[in-house]
Design a protein around this motif. Sequence first.
Motif, PDB file in Angstrom:
ATOM      1  N   ARG A 144       1.369  79.264  10.632  1.00  0.00           N
ATOM      2  CA  ARG A 144       2.146  79.508  11.844  1.00  0.00           C
ATOM      3  C   ARG A 144       3.551  78.939  11.679  1.00  0.00           C
ATOM      4  NH1 ARG A 144      -2.212  78.730  16.869  1.00  0.00           N
ATOM      5  NH2 ARG A 144      -3.411  80.600  16.323  1.00  0.00           N
TER       6      ARG A 144
ATOM      7  N   ILE B 180      11.031  80.421  16.821  1.00  0.00           N
ATOM      8  CA  ILE B 180      10.893  79.659  18.066  1.00  0.00           C
ATOM      9  C   ILE B 180      12.127  78.796  18.286  1.00  0.00           C
ATOM     10  CG2 ILE B 180       9.514  77.966  19.326  1.00  0.00           C
ATOM     11  CD1 ILE B 180       7.127  78.755  17.642  1.00  0.00           C
TER      12      ILE B 180
ATOM     13  N   LEU C 112      13.818  76.119  21.305  1.00  0.00           N
ATOM     14  CA  LEU C 112      13.741  75.431  22.602  1.00  0.00           C
ATOM     15  C   LEU C 112      15.117  74.941  23.048  1.00  0.00           C
ATOM     16  CD1 LEU C 112      10.540  73.230  22.004  1.00  0.00           C
ATOM     17  CD2 LEU C 112      10.657  75.562  22.894  1.00  0.00           C
TER      18      LEU C 112
ATOM     19  N   ILE D  78       7.675  80.204  23.642  1.00  0.00           N
ATOM     20  CA  ILE D  78       6.808  80.429  22.484  1.00  0.00           C
ATOM     21  C   ILE D  78       5.921  81.659  22.662  1.00  0.00           C
ATOM     22  CG2 ILE D  78       6.727  77.960  21.972  1.00  0.00           C
ATOM     23  CD1 ILE D  78       3.827  78.020  23.080  1.00  0.00           C
ATOM     24  N   LYS D  79       6.098  82.378  23.756  1.00  0.00           N
ATOM     25  CA  LYS D  79       5.267  83.550  24.060  1.00  0.00           C
ATOM     26  C   LYS D  79       5.262  84.536  22.890  1.00  0.00           C
ATOM     27  CE  LYS D  79       4.883  87.333  27.398  1.00  0.00           C
ATOM     28  NZ  LYS D  79       5.250  88.421  26.484  1.00  0.00           N
TER      29      LYS D  79
ATOM     30  N   GLN E 195      -0.060  81.292  30.064  1.00  0.00           N
ATOM     31  CA  GLN E 195       1.097  82.109  29.710  1.00  0.00           C
ATOM     32  C   GLN E 195       1.444  83.102  30.819  1.00  0.00           C
ATOM     33  OE1 GLN E 195      -0.151  83.673  25.894  1.00  0.00           O
ATOM     34  NE2 GLN E 195       0.755  81.961  24.784  1.00  0.00           N
TER      35      GLN E 195
ATOM     36  N   LYS F 219       4.541  84.172  19.919  1.00  0.00           N
ATOM     37  CA  LYS F 219       4.992  83.651  18.627  1.00  0.00           C
ATOM     38  C   LYS F 219       3.986  82.704  17.987  1.00  0.00           C
ATOM     39  CE  LYS F 219       9.769  84.184  20.113  1.00  0.00           C
ATOM     40  NZ  LYS F 219      11.004  83.522  20.573  1.00  0.00           N
ATOM     41  N   THR F 220       3.007  82.270  18.751  1.00  0.00           N
ATOM     42  CA  THR F 220       1.993  81.372  18.195  1.00  0.00           C
ATOM     43  C   THR F 220       0.575  81.886  18.395  1.00  0.00           C
ATOM     44  OG1 THR F 220       1.818  80.106  20.245  1.00  0.00           O
ATOM     45  CG2 THR F 220       3.455  79.370  18.627  1.00  0.00           C
TER      46      THR F 220
ATOM     47  N   LEU G 184       0.371  74.304  19.806  1.00  0.00           N
ATOM     48  CA  LEU G 184       1.649  74.372  20.522  1.00  0.00           C
ATOM     49  C   LEU G 184       2.468  73.102  20.290  1.00  0.00           C
ATOM     50  CD1 LEU G 184       2.019  75.511  24.236  1.00  0.00           C
ATOM     51  CD2 LEU G 184       3.371  73.657  23.308  1.00  0.00           C
TER      52      LEU G 184
ATOM     53  N   LEU H 273       3.674  72.572  16.585  1.00  0.00           N
ATOM     54  CA  LEU H 273       4.783  73.447  16.213  1.00  0.00           C
ATOM     55  C   LEU H 273       6.089  73.056  16.902  1.00  0.00           C
ATOM     56  CD1 LEU H 273       2.937  76.894  16.366  1.00  0.00           C
ATOM     57  CD2 LEU H 273       3.759  75.755  14.301  1.00  0.00           C
ATOM     58  N   CYS H 274       5.994  72.678  18.170  1.00  0.00           N
ATOM     59  CA  CYS H 274       7.204  72.469  18.968  1.00  0.00           C
ATOM     60  C   CYS H 274       7.753  71.045  18.930  1.00  0.00           C
ATOM     61  CB  CYS H 274       6.953  72.885  20.412  1.00  0.00           C
ATOM     62  SG  CYS H 274       6.664  74.658  20.612  1.00  0.00           S
TER      63      CYS H 274
ATOM     64  N   THR I  33       7.627  78.258  12.701  1.00  0.00           N
ATOM     65  CA  THR I  33       8.506  77.979  13.850  1.00  0.00           C
ATOM     66  C   THR I  33       9.842  78.706  13.711  1.00  0.00           C
ATOM     67  OG1 THR I  33       9.410  76.008  12.749  1.00  0.00           O
ATOM     68  CG2 THR I  33       7.482  75.699  14.161  1.00  0.00           C
TER      69      THR I  33
END
Length: 513
Positions: free
Chosen positions: A216, A221, A223, A124-125, A35, A127-128, A141, A144-145, A218
């Motif tokens: 967790r 989040i 993208l 995603i910084k 990160q 946030k997860t 990661l 979730l994504c 989303t």
Amino acid sequence: MIIVYHINDKITAVVTSDNQKIEFDYQGTIAGGLQELAQQFPDRKILWCHSAVKEQLNLAAIKTLFHHDKMMLSFNPNTNDYFGNKIGYVEASLFINVNKKVSYPTWQMSSVVGIVHASVLNAIKDKTGSDANFDYYLNSLAKLCMPLGLLCYSEPLLLKQGESIASPKASVYLLFRFVKQHYKTQWVFLLLLNLVLFERKFPVLSFIYCFFYKNRSTRNISLDDIKAESSLKVIDKRTLDVIIPTIGRKEQLYDVLLDLKTQTYLPKNVIIIEQNPAVNSVSELDFLTSESWPFPIKHTFTHQAGACNARNIGLNQITSEWVFLADDDIRIGEDFIEKALEHVAILGVKAVSISCLQKGEKLTFNTVFQWGSFGSGCSFVATEALNNCNFNMGYEFGFGEDSDFGMQLRNQGHDVLYLPEPEILHLKVPIGGFRTKPILEWHKEEVQPKPSPTVMLYQILHNTQEQLFGYKTTLFIKYYKYQKVKNPFSYFKMFQKQWNQSVFWANELKKTS
């Protein structure tokens, strides 16, 4: 590109692709380090690699493999992934039983080797979370994504051939924690139930401890700002054939042909497979020859009914670079083919299934993502991806041939993406007048199979044993309220007989595939 080497949960070196050392604080976690690097180098690809496979790292292949920024690639050379087969008790998707021989869609990532673009990590910084366990972080990661449009793959070409290394394995405690944080809560209970039923294990502490962790989400989040613009060239000749199986829908097929006739990008051939099982019947599609069409029509008439057989006949007649597998009761806009091919070119993929909704239905998925199935009446596929693919005749007159065909594509290294646009309107017209409901062999049995043998066939061919057992448990629970036997013991005996019948007939169908 930034390369991060690590060992024993610690970063050991950070270098550029030309092996220039980057000054870095090695004290934190690997996830935290990634990160930090993403913030420092927001326009770079970030690759991680265990020091033990440093010499096997295939840097020359990265440019081709990682062909746009909205991807995440990883590879675990071992048979089992981080969470092992037990994750199959709670997830029935095709992302669990990974084919390690080809590029295969999955959220199951590995610390052994992998690559992601810094923009994804920045999106995603905070946030997860930044898990100390690197494998847990990577799997979280991707899990979730992936539904948000991040394209995640197990990619064997990240490593050159060589000796594999022992990779970390999740404990039962971490498995329960992962399920609690990434699935609906009821799956925690079902995981415990399946472990008790099929493995005679009762991990009560792991079960209890997982409830100390929050799910967790989303929700925050996005993208959407990361563009998927592929560097691959998947369209060259720009030729397209259309395959349409039809039975008893003369008027609807005519409308489909009119839509194709007015396309801004015309197909090279339209392949029509007309079925009519009635003895001495002849084609009713007189407009194929009585009217003028701006493309050749390859018309096959057969007395053998069945969508699988019809589509296979069509597949054998393809001569173009791409094929559109269509239904005979759809409507499309005049720029449908042109837009679909534009999306395919941008994404750099060889198979897509397109949103196909009935009138009044609302679009559920608004982004491009890795599809969990395949639409045999709404898909574009590159012809070269169809080698050794056909519609399995074991599914004829049943369910599952679409999903099975999609799995054949994936097991040859071709992912299937879902496109929310351009849309297809599915009229869902009642079946044609001369269709008859087939009498299948198991219909004569005193004990009827549950589930349908074709559904069981898919389970046997493509899922793990744990997925099969998990499916059995959920089917047992869901089916209980719909049947007449309310005594749980009597119901269990009846269900087991029906299940065994389904397994028997699925194996019989397997012989015909």
